[in-house]
Design a protein around this motif. Structure first.
Motif, PDB file in Angstrom:
ATOM      1  N   HIS A  94      -6.997  13.451  -3.747  1.00 33.23           N
ATOM      2  CA  HIS A  94      -7.573  12.192  -3.465  1.00 33.23           C
ATOM      3  C   HIS A  94      -8.945  12.415  -2.618  1.00 33.23           C
ATOM      4  CE1 HIS A  94      -4.093   9.543  -4.440  1.00 33.23           C
ATOM      5  NE2 HIS A  94      -3.483  10.868  -4.416  1.00 33.23           N
ATOM      6  N   ALA A  95      -9.997  11.744  -3.007  1.00 37.04           N
ATOM      7  CA  ALA A  95     -11.363  11.655  -2.141  1.00 37.04           C
ATOM      8  C   ALA A  95     -11.165  10.199  -1.320  1.00 37.04           C
ATOM      9  CB  ALA A  95     -12.230  11.684  -3.057  1.00 37.04           C
ATOM     10  N   TYR A  96     -11.782  10.502  -0.191  1.00 40.92           N
ATOM     11  CA  TYR A  96     -11.658   9.318   0.566  1.00 40.92           C
ATOM     12  C   TYR A  96     -12.279   7.958   0.103  1.00 40.92           C
ATOM     13  CZ  TYR A  96     -12.569   6.313   4.680  1.00 40.92           C
ATOM     14  OH  TYR A  96     -12.634   5.138   5.600  1.00 40.92           O
ATOM     15  N   GLY A  97     -11.899   6.760   0.000  1.00 37.20           N
ATOM     16  CA  GLY A  97     -12.506   5.692  -0.568  1.00 37.20           C
ATOM     17  C   GLY A  97     -12.432   5.493  -1.953  1.00 37.20           C
ATOM     18  N   GLU A  98     -12.020   6.351  -2.635  1.00 39.17           N
ATOM     19  CA  GLU A  98     -11.839   6.612  -4.126  1.00 39.17           C
ATOM     20  C   GLU A  98     -10.334   6.295  -4.623  1.00 39.17           C
ATOM     21  OE1 GLU A  98     -13.944   6.508  -6.175  1.00 39.17           O
ATOM     22  OE2 GLU A  98     -16.014   7.021  -5.147  1.00 39.17           O
ATOM     23  N   PHE A 109       7.995   7.879  -4.110  1.00 33.85           N
ATOM     24  CA  PHE A 109       6.950   7.074  -3.922  1.00 33.85           C
ATOM     25  C   PHE A 109       6.781   6.513  -2.337  1.00 33.85           C
ATOM     26  CE2 PHE A 109       9.167   6.507  -7.822  1.00 33.85           C
ATOM     27  CZ  PHE A 109       8.271   5.966  -8.859  1.00 33.85           C
ATOM     28  N   GLY A 110       5.603   6.010  -2.232  1.00 34.00           N
ATOM     29  CA  GLY A 110       5.378   5.645  -0.745  1.00 34.00           C
ATOM     30  C   GLY A 110       6.011   4.670  -0.454  1.00 34.00           C
ATOM     31  N   ASP A 111       6.776   4.566   0.938  1.00 37.39           N
ATOM     32  CA  ASP A 111       7.257   3.345   1.441  1.00 37.39           C
ATOM     33  C   ASP A 111       6.560   2.336   1.634  1.00 37.39           C
ATOM     34  OD1 ASP A 111       8.619   1.596   3.138  1.00 37.39           O
ATOM     35  OD2 ASP A 111       9.366   3.232   4.558  1.00 37.39           O
ATOM     36  N   PRO A 112       6.434   1.076   1.170  1.00 32.26           N
ATOM     37  CA  PRO A 112       5.641   0.013   1.209  1.00 32.26           C
ATOM     38  C   PRO A 112       5.435  -0.463   2.592  1.00 32.26           C
ATOM     39  CG  PRO A 112       7.645  -0.597   0.094  1.00 32.26           C
ATOM     40  CD  PRO A 112       7.766   1.002   0.068  1.00 32.26           C
ATOM     41  N   ASP A 113       6.275  -0.153   3.472  1.00 30.24           N
ATOM     42  CA  ASP A 113       6.032  -0.569   4.913  1.00 30.24           C
ATOM     43  C   ASP A 113       5.591   0.421   5.711  1.00 30.24           C
ATOM     44  OD1 ASP A 113       7.105  -3.118   4.369  1.00 30.24           O
ATOM     45  OD2 ASP A 113       9.292  -2.282   4.633  1.00 30.24           O
ATOM     46  N   ALA A 114       5.291   1.582   5.319  1.00 31.57           N
ATOM     47  CA  ALA A 114       4.660   2.617   6.098  1.00 31.57           C
ATOM     48  C   ALA A 114       3.448   2.638   6.682  1.00 31.57           C
ATOM     49  CB  ALA A 114       4.693   3.848   5.192  1.00 31.57           C
ATOM     50  N   GLN A 115       2.946   3.068   7.647  1.00 30.74           N
ATOM     51  CA  GLN A 115       1.532   3.021   8.117  1.00 30.74           C
ATOM     52  C   GLN A 115       0.508   3.733   7.308  1.00 30.74           C
ATOM     53  OE1 GLN A 115       0.321   1.276  10.899  1.00 30.74           O
ATOM     54  NE2 GLN A 115      -1.739   1.993  10.021  1.00 30.74           N
ATOM     55  N   SER A 116       1.039   4.930   6.528  1.00 28.94           N
ATOM     56  CA  SER A 116       0.222   5.430   5.788  1.00 28.94           C
ATOM     57  C   SER A 116      -0.345   4.615   4.555  1.00 28.94           C
ATOM     58  CB  SER A 116       0.795   6.857   5.197  1.00 28.94           C
ATOM     59  OG  SER A 116       1.977   6.559   4.687  1.00 28.94           O
ATOM     60  N   VAL A 117       0.686   3.904   3.963  1.00 30.22           N
ATOM     61  CA  VAL A 117       0.170   3.078   2.964  1.00 30.22           C
ATOM     62  C   VAL A 117      -0.643   2.004   3.532  1.00 30.22           C
ATOM     63  CG1 VAL A 117       1.210   1.193   1.436  1.00 30.22           C
ATOM     64  CG2 VAL A 117       2.640   3.339   1.669  1.00 30.22           C
ATOM     65  N   GLU A 118      -0.629   1.495   4.520  1.00 28.60           N
ATOM     66  CA  GLU A 118      -1.560   0.586   5.112  1.00 28.60           C
ATOM     67  C   GLU A 118      -2.895   1.175   5.157  1.00 28.60           C
ATOM     68  OE1 GLU A 118      -2.383  -1.975   8.998  1.00 28.60           O
ATOM     69  OE2 GLU A 118      -0.365  -1.499   8.467  1.00 28.60           O
ATOM     70  N   THR A 119      -3.002   2.409   5.711  1.00 20.94           N
ATOM     71  CA  THR A 119      -4.105   2.792   5.905  1.00 20.94           C
ATOM     72  C   THR A 119      -4.900   3.310   4.525  1.00 20.94           C
ATOM     73  OG1 THR A 119      -3.487   3.853   7.724  1.00 20.94           O
ATOM     74  CG2 THR A 119      -5.290   5.017   6.747  1.00 20.94           C
ATOM     75  N   ARG A 120      -3.983   3.816   3.513  1.00 21.31           N
ATOM     76  CA  ARG A 120      -4.445   3.870   2.244  1.00 21.31           C
ATOM     77  C   ARG A 120      -5.242   2.770   1.518  1.00 21.31           C
ATOM     78  NH1 ARG A 120      -4.313   8.127  -1.185  1.00 21.31           N
ATOM     79  NH2 ARG A 120      -4.395   9.513   0.682  1.00 21.31           N
ATOM     80  N   ASP A 121      -4.485   1.620   1.703  1.00 25.79           N
ATOM     81  CA  ASP A 121      -4.893   0.535   1.087  1.00 25.79           C
ATOM     82  C   ASP A 121      -6.113  -0.055   1.762  1.00 25.79           C
ATOM     83  OD1 ASP A 121      -3.448  -2.397  -0.189  1.00 25.79           O
ATOM     84  OD2 ASP A 121      -5.024  -2.806   1.483  1.00 25.79           O
ATOM     85  N   ARG A 122      -6.396   0.134   2.997  1.00 29.10           N
ATOM     86  CA  ARG A 122      -7.755  -0.288   3.787  1.00 29.10           C
ATOM     87  C   ARG A 122      -8.796   0.768   3.213  1.00 29.10           C
ATOM     88  NH1 ARG A 122      -5.911   0.405   8.218  1.00 29.10           N
ATOM     89  NH2 ARG A 122      -6.533   2.351   9.002  1.00 29.10           N
ATOM     90  N   GLU A 123      -8.502   1.965   3.356  1.00 31.94           N
ATOM     91  CA  GLU A 123      -9.677   3.166   2.831  1.00 31.94           C
ATOM     92  C   GLU A 123      -9.972   2.818   1.434  1.00 31.94           C
ATOM     93  OE1 GLU A 123      -8.182   6.504   5.392  1.00 31.94           O
ATOM     94  OE2 GLU A 123      -7.700   6.483   3.376  1.00 31.94           O
ATOM     95  N   GLU A 124      -9.214   2.180   0.501  1.00 37.40           N
ATOM     96  CA  GLU A 124      -9.692   2.061  -0.697  1.00 37.40           C
ATOM     97  C   GLU A 124      -9.996   0.558  -1.035  1.00 37.40           C
ATOM     98  OE1 GLU A 124      -6.940   3.585  -3.731  1.00 37.40           O
ATOM     99  OE2 GLU A 124      -6.789   5.552  -2.663  1.00 37.40           O
TER     100      GLU A 124
END
Length: 238
Positions: A193-197, A127-142
Motif C-alpha cells: 500500500h502506498a499512502y493515499g492510494e 479482514f479489518g475490524d470495521p470499528d478499529a482505529q486503523s480502519v478509520e485512519t486508512r479511510d481518511r488517508e484514502e
C-alpha cells in the motif's frame, strides 16, 4: 512428456526445451516456474544451478522467487486468481481490510472455499475490524469519506457460512495494513500500500517460495503475526 507439450506450456519453442535438457541451460525464471508446476517438481530439483553455494545463493534464490510484477492490482488476470485458488492443496491465507474485489472477481468464492475446505485445504481469512482505529485512519488517508467500515461489513456477508466449516477460520484484525496478502501454498500475491492510494492502484508482486529464498517467507511470516493478534469472527454481524 513430449518436448512439444512442455514447450507449449512454457510458451517457448521445442528447440529451446531441447537446449534446457541437452546443454544444461537454465531457463528464465518464469519458464522454470511453469515447467516445475507442470512437472510437479521444485525448480531447484530440475535446475540445481539456480541455487549456487556461497553468498550469491540467497540473492539468486530471491530473484528466482519473483514470478511476475503487475503495475497495479487490477492488472492481475482473473485467470491467475482462479488458478491459484483452485490449485491450492494445503492452505489459502488472505489478509485484507475489506477485500471487496476478491468476491467480485470470483462470484462463487464461498462455494470455492467450501470445496477446498472439504478437500482438506486449510482456509484462513483475515479482514479489518470495521470499528478499529486503523480502519478509520486508512479511510481518511484514502479519502473514502467514512465508507471503508461499510465496505468491510458488506464484504463479510459473502463469508458468513464459512466459520462453521471444519478447517476454515475467519478473523478480524486491527493492525496497520502495509500490504494485502493472498497466499496459496508456496505462492503469494503481495499488494503493498502506498499512502493515499487505493489498494487497487498499487503494484502487486507474485512470489513463489523456494529453498534458500527469503522474500516469499518474509510476507508469509507477516501474515502469521497479524493472524496471531486477530479476533475470531463467527459469522455474526459486526
Amino acid at each position: 512428456m513430449a518436448l512439444e507439450d512442455l514447450a507449449e506450456t512454457c510458451g517457448v519453442e521445442p528447440k529451446t526445451v531441447e537446449r534446457w535438457i541437452n546443454t544444461g541451460r537454465v531457463p528464465h525464471r518464469r519458464h522454470r516456474w511453469a515447467a516445475a508446476k507442470l512437472l510437479t517438481a521444485d525448480e531447484t530439483y530440475l535446475w540445481p544451478g539456480v541455487l549456487e553455494s556461497s553468498g550469491a545463493r540467497r540473492g539468486r534464490a530471491n530473484r528466482s522467487e519473483l514470478v511476475e510484477v503487475f503495475p497495479d492490482r487490477a492488472s492481475v488476470p482473473r485467470e491467475l486468481w482462479l488458478r491459484l485458488l483452485t490449485d491450492a492443496q494445503e492452505r489459502v491465507d488472505v489478509l485484507v481490510f475489506s477485500g471487496t474485489f476478491y468476491a467480485q472477481t470470483q462470484p462463487r468464492i464461498a462455494r470455492l472455499l467450501t470445496e477446498l475446505a472439504q478437500r482438506g485445504v486449510a482456509i484462513r481469512l483475515c479482514f479489518g475490524d470495521p470499528d478499529a482505529q486503523s480502519v478509520e485512519t486508512r479511510d481518511r488517508e484514502e479519502g473514502l469519506s467514512g465508507t471503508l467500515p461499510a465496505k468491510i461489513r458488506s464484504s463479510l456477508t459473502y463469508y458468513r457460512t464459512l466459520p462453521d466449516l471444519d478447517g476454515c477460520e475467519i478473523r478480524l484484525h486491527a493492525t496497520t495494513l502495509y500490504a494485502s496478502l493472498f497466499r496459496y501454498d508456496d505462492d503469494i500475491l503481495v499488494n503493498p500500500h502506498a499512502y493515499g492510494e487505493p489498494a487497487s492502484a498499487n503494484p502487486t508482486f507474485h512470489f513463489h517460495r523456494l529453498d534458500g529464498g527469503t522474500m516469499a517467507e518474509h510476507y508469509m511470516s507477516s501474515f502469521e503475526r497479524v493472524w496471531a493478534g486477530a479476533v475470531p469472527w463467527s459469522g455474526a454481524e459486526v
